[in-house]
Scaffold this motif. Structure first.
Motif, PDB file in Angstrom:
ATOM      1  N   ILE A  82       0.841  -1.206   0.000  1.00  0.00           N
ATOM      2  CA  ILE A  82       0.000   0.000   0.000  1.00  0.00           C
ATOM      3  C   ILE A  82       0.871   1.249   0.000  1.00  0.00           C
ATOM      4  CG2 ILE A  82      -1.654   1.352   1.356  1.00  0.00           C
ATOM      5  CD1 ILE A  82      -2.815  -1.319   2.353  1.00  0.00           C
ATOM      6  N   ASP A  83       1.943   1.232   0.776  1.00  0.00           N
ATOM      7  CA  ASP A  83       2.855   2.371   0.870  1.00  0.00           C
ATOM      8  C   ASP A  83       3.457   2.696  -0.499  1.00  0.00           C
ATOM      9  OD1 ASP A  83       4.198   4.380   2.240  1.00  0.00           O
ATOM     10  OD2 ASP A  83       5.933   3.113   2.649  1.00  0.00           O
ATOM     11  N   TYR A  84       3.913   1.672  -1.196  1.00  0.00           N
ATOM     12  CA  TYR A  84       4.504   1.879  -2.525  1.00  0.00           C
ATOM     13  C   TYR A  84       3.439   2.294  -3.540  1.00  0.00           C
ATOM     14  CZ  TYR A  84       9.211   0.254  -1.425  1.00  0.00           C
ATOM     15  OH  TYR A  84      10.488   0.153  -0.921  1.00  0.00           O
ATOM     16  N   LEU A  85       2.269   1.718  -3.406  1.00  0.00           N
ATOM     17  CA  LEU A  85       1.179   2.062  -4.319  1.00  0.00           C
ATOM     18  C   LEU A  85       0.767   3.520  -4.144  1.00  0.00           C
ATOM     19  CD1 LEU A  85      -0.697   0.850  -6.474  1.00  0.00           C
ATOM     20  CD2 LEU A  85      -2.286   0.261  -4.639  1.00  0.00           C
ATOM     21  N   ARG A  86       0.711   3.977  -2.898  1.00  0.00           N
ATOM     22  CA  ARG A  86       0.363   5.378  -2.636  1.00  0.00           C
ATOM     23  C   ARG A  86       1.423   6.318  -3.219  1.00  0.00           C
ATOM     24  NH1 ARG A  86      -4.437   4.170  -2.290  1.00  0.00           N
ATOM     25  NH2 ARG A  86      -5.364   3.549  -0.307  1.00  0.00           N
ATOM     26  N   LEU A  87       2.679   5.906  -3.112  1.00  0.00           N
ATOM     27  CA  LEU A  87       3.757   6.701  -3.709  1.00  0.00           C
ATOM     28  C   LEU A  87       3.555   6.819  -5.216  1.00  0.00           C
ATOM     29  CD1 LEU A  87       6.544   8.118  -3.632  1.00  0.00           C
ATOM     30  CD2 LEU A  87       7.585   5.844  -3.830  1.00  0.00           C
ATOM     31  N   MET A  88       3.193   5.710  -5.850  1.00  0.00           N
ATOM     32  CA  MET A  88       2.963   5.729  -7.293  1.00  0.00           C
ATOM     33  C   MET A  88       1.740   6.572  -7.650  1.00  0.00           C
ATOM     34  SD  MET A  88       3.854   1.754  -8.196  1.00  0.00           S
ATOM     35  CE  MET A  88       3.705   1.967  -9.974  1.00  0.00           C
ATOM     36  N   GLU A  89       0.724   6.520  -6.806  1.00  0.00           N
ATOM     37  CA  GLU A  89      -0.456   7.370  -7.021  1.00  0.00           C
ATOM     38  C   GLU A  89      -0.088   8.848  -6.905  1.00  0.00           C
ATOM     39  OE1 GLU A  89      -4.821   6.300  -5.915  1.00  0.00           O
ATOM     40  OE2 GLU A  89      -3.543   5.682  -4.245  1.00  0.00           O
ATOM     41  N   ASP A  90       0.666   9.183  -5.872  1.00  0.00           N
ATOM     42  CA  ASP A  90       1.055  10.580  -5.647  1.00  0.00           C
ATOM     43  C   ASP A  90       1.900  11.120  -6.794  1.00  0.00           C
ATOM     44  OD1 ASP A  90      -0.282  10.519  -3.249  1.00  0.00           O
ATOM     45  OD2 ASP A  90       1.512  10.226  -2.015  1.00  0.00           O
ATOM     46  N   ASN A  91       2.627  10.225  -7.457  1.00  0.00           N
ATOM     47  CA  ASN A  91       3.466  10.621  -8.590  1.00  0.00           C
ATOM     48  C   ASN A  91       2.749  10.463  -9.932  1.00  0.00           C
ATOM     49  OD1 ASN A  91       5.650  11.346  -6.995  1.00  0.00           O
ATOM     50  ND2 ASN A  91       6.603   9.329  -7.096  1.00  0.00           N
ATOM     51  N   PHE A  92       1.428  10.227  -9.869  1.00  0.00           N
ATOM     52  CA  PHE A  92       0.583  10.135 -11.071  1.00  0.00           C
ATOM     53  C   PHE A  92       1.018   9.016 -12.018  1.00  0.00           C
ATOM     54  CE2 PHE A  92       0.781  14.596  -9.679  1.00  0.00           C
ATOM     55  CZ  PHE A  92      -0.541  14.781  -9.314  1.00  0.00           C
ATOM     56  N   LEU A  93       1.519   7.929 -11.448  1.00  0.00           N
ATOM     57  CA  LEU A  93       1.927   6.781 -12.261  1.00  0.00           C
ATOM     58  C   LEU A  93       0.782   5.786 -12.421  1.00  0.00           C
ATOM     59  CD1 LEU A  93       5.441   6.135 -10.668  1.00  0.00           C
ATOM     60  CD2 LEU A  93       4.909   7.458 -12.722  1.00  0.00           C
ATOM     61  N   VAL A  94      -0.012   5.633 -11.384  1.00  0.00           N
ATOM     62  CA  VAL A  94      -1.159   4.727 -11.431  1.00  0.00           C
ATOM     63  C   VAL A  94      -2.378   5.422 -10.847  1.00  0.00           C
ATOM     64  CG1 VAL A  94       0.261   2.643 -11.232  1.00  0.00           C
ATOM     65  CG2 VAL A  94      -0.701   3.688  -9.160  1.00  0.00           C
ATOM     66  N   GLN A  95      -3.523   4.849 -11.144  1.00  0.00           N
ATOM     67  CA  GLN A  95      -4.767   5.327 -10.549  1.00  0.00           C
ATOM     68  C   GLN A  95      -5.521   4.138  -9.977  1.00  0.00           C
ATOM     69  OE1 GLN A  95      -6.870   8.161 -12.801  1.00  0.00           O
ATOM     70  NE2 GLN A  95      -8.693   8.093 -11.557  1.00  0.00           N
ATOM     71  N   VAL A  96      -5.902   4.245  -8.717  1.00  0.00           N
ATOM     72  CA  VAL A  96      -6.684   3.192  -8.067  1.00  0.00           C
ATOM     73  C   VAL A  96      -8.162   3.552  -8.209  1.00  0.00           C
ATOM     74  CG1 VAL A  96      -7.179   1.973  -5.917  1.00  0.00           C
ATOM     75  CG2 VAL A  96      -4.833   2.697  -6.433  1.00  0.00           C
ATOM     76  N   LEU A  97      -8.916   2.635  -8.787  1.00  0.00           N
ATOM     77  CA  LEU A  97     -10.344   2.852  -9.001  1.00  0.00           C
ATOM     78  C   LEU A  97     -11.123   2.000  -8.000  1.00  0.00           C
ATOM     79  CD1 LEU A  97     -12.221   4.359 -11.077  1.00  0.00           C
ATOM     80  CD2 LEU A  97     -12.397   2.167 -12.262  1.00  0.00           C
ATOM     81  N   TYR A  98     -12.014   2.643  -7.261  1.00  0.00           N
ATOM     82  CA  TYR A  98     -12.798   1.950  -6.244  1.00  0.00           C
ATOM     83  C   TYR A  98     -14.183   1.607  -6.788  1.00  0.00           C
ATOM     84  CZ  TYR A  98      -9.130   3.650  -3.151  1.00  0.00           C
ATOM     85  OH  TYR A  98      -7.909   3.901  -2.572  1.00  0.00           O
ATOM     86  N   SER A  99     -14.818   0.642  -6.158  1.00  0.00           N
ATOM     87  CA  SER A  99     -16.170   0.269  -6.580  1.00  0.00           C
ATOM     88  C   SER A  99     -17.201   1.097  -5.812  1.00  0.00           C
ATOM     89  CB  SER A  99     -16.412  -1.227  -6.365  1.00  0.00           C
ATOM     90  OG  SER A  99     -16.328  -1.550  -4.995  1.00  0.00           O
ATOM     91  N   TYR A 100     -18.429   1.073  -6.328  1.00  0.00           N
ATOM     92  CA  TYR A 100     -19.491   1.911  -5.759  1.00  0.00           C
ATOM     93  C   TYR A 100     -20.656   1.048  -5.302  1.00  0.00           C
ATOM     94  CZ  TYR A 100     -22.481   6.014  -5.201  1.00  0.00           C
ATOM     95  OH  TYR A 100     -23.277   7.009  -4.681  1.00  0.00           O
ATOM     96  N   ASP A 101     -21.216   1.418  -4.155  1.00  0.00           N
ATOM     97  CA  ASP A 101     -22.374   0.728  -3.593  1.00  0.00           C
ATOM     98  C   ASP A 101     -23.608   1.599  -3.840  1.00  0.00           C
ATOM     99  OD1 ASP A 101     -24.396  -0.307  -1.937  1.00  0.00           O
ATOM    100  OD2 ASP A 101     -22.942  -1.051  -0.477  1.00  0.00           O
ATOM    101  N   PHE A 102     -24.454   1.183  -4.778  1.00  0.00           N
ATOM    102  CA  PHE A 102     -25.634   1.986  -5.116  1.00  0.00           C
ATOM    103  C   PHE A 102     -26.670   1.968  -3.999  1.00  0.00           C
ATOM    104  CE2 PHE A 102     -23.964   1.319  -9.421  1.00  0.00           C
ATOM    105  CZ  PHE A 102     -24.041   2.615  -9.903  1.00  0.00           C
ATOM    106  N   ALA A 103     -26.745   0.872  -3.258  1.00  0.00           N
ATOM    107  CA  ALA A 103     -27.726   0.781  -2.175  1.00  0.00           C
ATOM    108  C   ALA A 103     -27.420   1.791  -1.068  1.00  0.00           C
ATOM    109  CB  ALA A 103     -27.752  -0.633  -1.611  1.00  0.00           C
ATOM    110  N   LYS A 104     -26.128   1.930  -0.736  1.00  0.00           N
ATOM    111  CA  LYS A 104     -25.727   2.841   0.339  1.00  0.00           C
ATOM    112  C   LYS A 104     -25.254   4.200  -0.179  1.00  0.00           C
ATOM    113  CE  LYS A 104     -24.401  -0.934   3.433  1.00  0.00           C
ATOM    114  NZ  LYS A 104     -23.304  -1.557   4.223  1.00  0.00           N
ATOM    115  N   LYS A 105     -25.187   4.334  -1.514  1.00  0.00           N
ATOM    116  CA  LYS A 105     -24.764   5.589  -2.147  1.00  0.00           C
ATOM    117  C   LYS A 105     -23.395   6.046  -1.646  1.00  0.00           C
ATOM    118  CE  LYS A 105     -28.757   6.102  -4.273  1.00  0.00           C
ATOM    119  NZ  LYS A 105     -28.872   5.898  -5.723  1.00  0.00           N
TER     120      LYS A 105
END
Length: 254
Positions: A82-105
């Motif tokens: 997670i630490d390395y992934l966050r570093l890559m996110e902060d440097n705009f190398l990757v994007q983490v896409l989360y899922s959405y719960d329509f029932a709970k909005k």
């Protein structure tokens, strides 16, 4: 690719009828910058390489941080991943896409995620680095696989959708862009418009597309094809290049 210097080099090499359209130094310079930045922040370039390798194995597919850690051959804890992934996110190398719960909005931060590279050059640089291959010839070899190309196109679409409304710090992409899955179906992207309505987007970068290629979810949907145009009910099929050309970018975006 979104790097102007690389695009300029590519165009020059086309005019000069060079076989290698992007020079090796662009790939090498990129990897050098990434590894040096990791070292400056107290990270290991070897661990970075292993995390990148794991991301390439699962990119565009549903996974979680523990699943990503499992893909790494050496024992690395998932908090480290997670630490390395966050570093890559902060440097705009990757994007983490989360899922959405329509029932709970709300966003499902603890559920499965998808990881995309933010630019095709970033992916090809990492991929050639991991395999010890020259960047451009290896990217050409990769592009012969239609399924792999489709995943890269998904990443390009994800990055462009994020830039439509994203305002760094104040309004990150996970406020309006997600994906959806349940036990029976999955939708590549769910985009929330300013009026609160949802738009479903499915990337099918292949010669022939069907309306059945998109999950039956109650919202307007776009299927992004390779070349086809069509429409039926609340589903429209549009070539991905047309869709991307029509997207605007947030004035606050970098």
């Amino acid at each position: 690719c979104g790097f102007p210097s690389v695009i300029n080099d590519y165009m020059r090499n086309i005019q000069a009828e060079e076989q290698e359209r992007v020079k090796p130094e662009f790939y090498e310079r990129f990897i050098e910058l990434v590894t040096k930045d990791a070292l400056r922040q107290g990270k290991s370039d070897r661990t970075m390489q292993q995390v990148v390798s794991a991301i390439i194995k699962i990119f565009g597919s549903r996974s979680d941080f523990r699943g990503l850690a499992v893909e790494i051959e050496e024992p690395i804890s998932h908090p480290t991943v997670i630490d390395y992934l966050r570093l890559m996110e902060d440097n705009f190398l990757v994007q983490v896409l989360y899922s959405y719960d329509f029932a709970k909005k709300r966003v499902r931060y603890k559920a499965m995620k998808k990881i995309y590279f933010t630019d095709s050059l970033i992916f090809h640089s990492f991929n050639s680095w991991l395999h010890g291959k020259d960047g451009y010839p290896y990217s050409e070899e990769f592009m012969l696989d239609e399924d792999k190309v489709s995943l890269l196109v998904e990443g390009v679409v994800c990055n462009h959708l994020a830039r439509v409304k994203e305002v760094p710090i104040i309004k990150p992409a996970d406020r309006f862009l997600w994906f959806y899955y349940d036990a029976r179906k999955e939708l590549d992207f769910v985009y929330q418009r300013e009026n609160g309505e949802y738009l479903g987007i499915e990337v099918k970068y292949k010669p022939r597309v069907s309306f059945k290629d998109v999950a039956a979810i109650n919202m307007p949907k776009l299927i992004l094809s390779k070349k086809e145009f069509d429409a039926k009910g609340d589903i429209a099929i549009v070539p991905v290049y047309v869709f991307l050309c029509l997207l605007e970018s947030s004035v606050k975006n970098l």
